[in-house]
Design a protein around this motif. Structure first.
Motif, PDB file in Angstrom:
ATOM      1  N   LEU A 133      34.791  -1.508 -15.025  1.00 19.82           N
ATOM      2  CA  LEU A 133      35.702  -2.642 -14.955  1.00 19.82           C
ATOM      3  C   LEU A 133      36.762  -2.410 -13.889  1.00 19.82           C
ATOM      4  O   LEU A 133      37.039  -1.274 -13.492  1.00 19.82           O
ATOM      5  N   SER A 134      37.378  -3.492 -13.437  1.00 19.77           N
ATOM      6  CA  SER A 134      38.501  -3.399 -12.497  1.00 19.77           C
ATOM      7  C   SER A 134      39.765  -3.003 -13.256  1.00 19.77           C
ATOM      8  O   SER A 134      39.801  -3.021 -14.497  1.00 19.77           O
ATOM      9  N   GLY A 135      40.825  -2.659 -12.532  1.00 24.59           N
ATOM     10  CA  GLY A 135      42.084  -2.270 -13.158  1.00 24.59           C
ATOM     11  C   GLY A 135      42.651  -3.375 -14.030  1.00 24.59           C
ATOM     12  O   GLY A 135      43.127  -3.124 -15.142  1.00 24.59           O
ATOM     13  N   GLY A 136      42.599  -4.612 -13.539  1.00 16.97           N
ATOM     14  CA  GLY A 136      43.111  -5.737 -14.313  1.00 16.97           C
ATOM     15  C   GLY A 136      42.306  -5.987 -15.572  1.00 16.97           C
ATOM     16  O   GLY A 136      42.860  -6.293 -16.641  1.00 16.97           O
ATOM     17  N   GLN A 137      40.970  -5.836 -15.472  1.00 17.12           N
ATOM     18  CA  GLN A 137      40.115  -6.023 -16.648  1.00 17.12           C
ATOM     19  C   GLN A 137      40.365  -4.929 -17.682  1.00 17.12           C
ATOM     20  O   GLN A 137      40.390  -5.199 -18.882  1.00 17.12           O
ATOM     21  N   ARG A 138      40.552  -3.691 -17.224  1.00 17.32           N
ATOM     22  CA  ARG A 138      40.837  -2.598 -18.157  1.00 17.32           C
ATOM     23  C   ARG A 138      42.157  -2.833 -18.894  1.00 17.32           C
ATOM     24  O   ARG A 138      42.268  -2.550 -20.090  1.00 17.32           O
ATOM     25  N   GLN A 139      43.157  -3.358 -18.159  1.00 15.87           N
ATOM     26  CA  GLN A 139      44.435  -3.614 -18.819  1.00 15.87           C
ATOM     27  C   GLN A 139      44.308  -4.726 -19.853  1.00 15.87           C
ATOM     28  O   GLN A 139      44.962  -4.682 -20.901  1.00 15.87           O
ATOM     29  N   ARG A 140      43.457  -5.693 -19.602  1.00 15.09           N
ATOM     30  CA  ARG A 140      43.207  -6.748 -20.589  1.00 15.09           C
ATOM     31  C   ARG A 140      42.532  -6.166 -21.839  1.00 15.09           C
ATOM     32  O   ARG A 140      42.801  -6.607 -22.959  1.00 15.09           O
ATOM     33  N   ILE A 141      41.685  -5.169 -21.629  1.00 15.45           N
ATOM     34  CA  ILE A 141      41.054  -4.488 -22.769  1.00 15.45           C
ATOM     35  C   ILE A 141      42.110  -3.790 -23.617  1.00 15.45           C
ATOM     36  O   ILE A 141      42.094  -3.863 -24.854  1.00 15.45           O
TER      37      ILE A 141
END
Length: 327
Positions: A159-167
């Motif tokens: 995942l991208s950094g933004g997607q990981r933070q959403r997780i």
């Protein structure tokens, strides 16, 4: 909702000689040094300051991820610092954290869907595995990771950094907490992604009726999400107030310096710069009196001798002799 009273965290200084770890006697880093403040239900309280000021340590102390040296933390009149380990484990679903670095916060060997579901299993939420998976799918969709089936079975490195933070945000919200510590939650993201994540946090706060402790070194970010701001310097809170008042008329010299460092989008506007002198003092051996006095352009003799306390000035709390009696 949250009341912090005389909270302290002193880390003992250690050093290694060869392979032997030695504890240096009577030397401590005073990461958090006798601070007190409150956070009301539904409020977003911002905690700002330079790196090393004690912001992250404060957030972790409130959640009791680390044990305090002294002081108390109350959540809805329950003394969190006095709970047993088993009581704390059950209580944790009320208070969650969004970590700064999502890659470090997620298990690289665990699929993100399982990572989010893990909290449901610990607290026995949901009748069975299928129901828990459905709850995770709904939460993935709520944090704008769609279709959720595409993300449930991925690993963090995919995942991208933004997607990981959403997780990480989804994992914090899946337990339906009342209070969340957002520790530099958007600091490691690109500017374009930051605005999206900030808006997501604002929307989720309203939707889930959340209360936030928003920790950041970026004072400009606080005006979009925070109701009140506490300014920290070397383990001390030097000013607390409504974010509009602090932006318009900061009182403490350190707050003035932080505000003056915020970039002005209009090039025609001239902003007076207040640059503190020198470097941040050594936290192992901080200066006597006011910790900011070696860098303060307004320092007086009393500042070097006696530490100021937070007092109410013009509707806010300030620890500075410029606004207080010097006795």
């Amino acid at each position: 909702m949250v009341r912090v009273e005389n909270l302290k965290k002193f880390f003992p200084v250690k050093r290694t000689i060869g392979e032997v770890l030695l504890r240096v006697p009577q030397r401590f880093v005073k990461a958090v040094d006798n601070i007190s403040f409150t956070i009301s239900k539904g409020e977003t309280f911002g905690l700002v300051g330079e790196s090393g000021s004690g912001k992250t340590t404060t957030g972790r102390l409130i959640l009791r991820l680390i044990e305090p040296t002294a002081g108390n933390v109350y959540f809805e009149d329950i003394n969190v610092t006095k709970l047993s380990k088993e009581e704390l484990r059950k209580f944790r679903k009320n208070m969650q954290i969004i970590f700064q670095d999502p890659m470090a916060a997620l298990n690289p060997y665990m699929k993100v869907g399982e990572a989010i579901k893990h909290g449901l299993e610990i607290h026995n939420i949901g009748k069975n595995t299928q129901e828990r998976k459905l709850l995770v799918m709904k939460m993935l969709e709520r944090v704008n990771l769609s279709p959720p089936e595409d993300f449930y079975y991925r690993y963090p490195h995919e995942l991208s950094g933004g997607q990981r933070q959403r997780i990480v945000i989804a994992r914090a919200l899946i337990l339906k907490p009342k209070f969340i510590v957002a520790d530099e939650a958007i600091a490691m993201l690109d500017v374009s992604v930051r605005s999206q994540l900030l808006q997501l946090l604002i929307d989720l706060k309203t939707e889930f009726d959340l209360t936030f402790l928003f920790i950041t070194h970026d004072l400009a970010t606080t005006k979009y999400i925070c109701d009140r701001i506490g300014v920290m310097y070397l383990g001390k809170i030097v000013e607390i107030g409504n974010f509009k008042e602090i932006y318009k008329d900061p009182l403490h010299p350190y707050t003035k310096a932080l505000i003056s460092a915020v970039p002005e989008p209009d090039p025609k506007k001239k902003k007076k710069k207040l640059m503190p002198e020198g470097e941040v003092p050594n936290p192992i051996n901080p200066p006597p009196g006011c910790k900011f006095h070696p860098r303060c352009p307004y320092a007086m003799d009393i500042c070097k001798e006696k530490e100021p306390v937070l007092k109410e000035i013009e509707g806010r709390l300030v620890a500075c002799y410029l606004y207080q009696s010097q006795r």
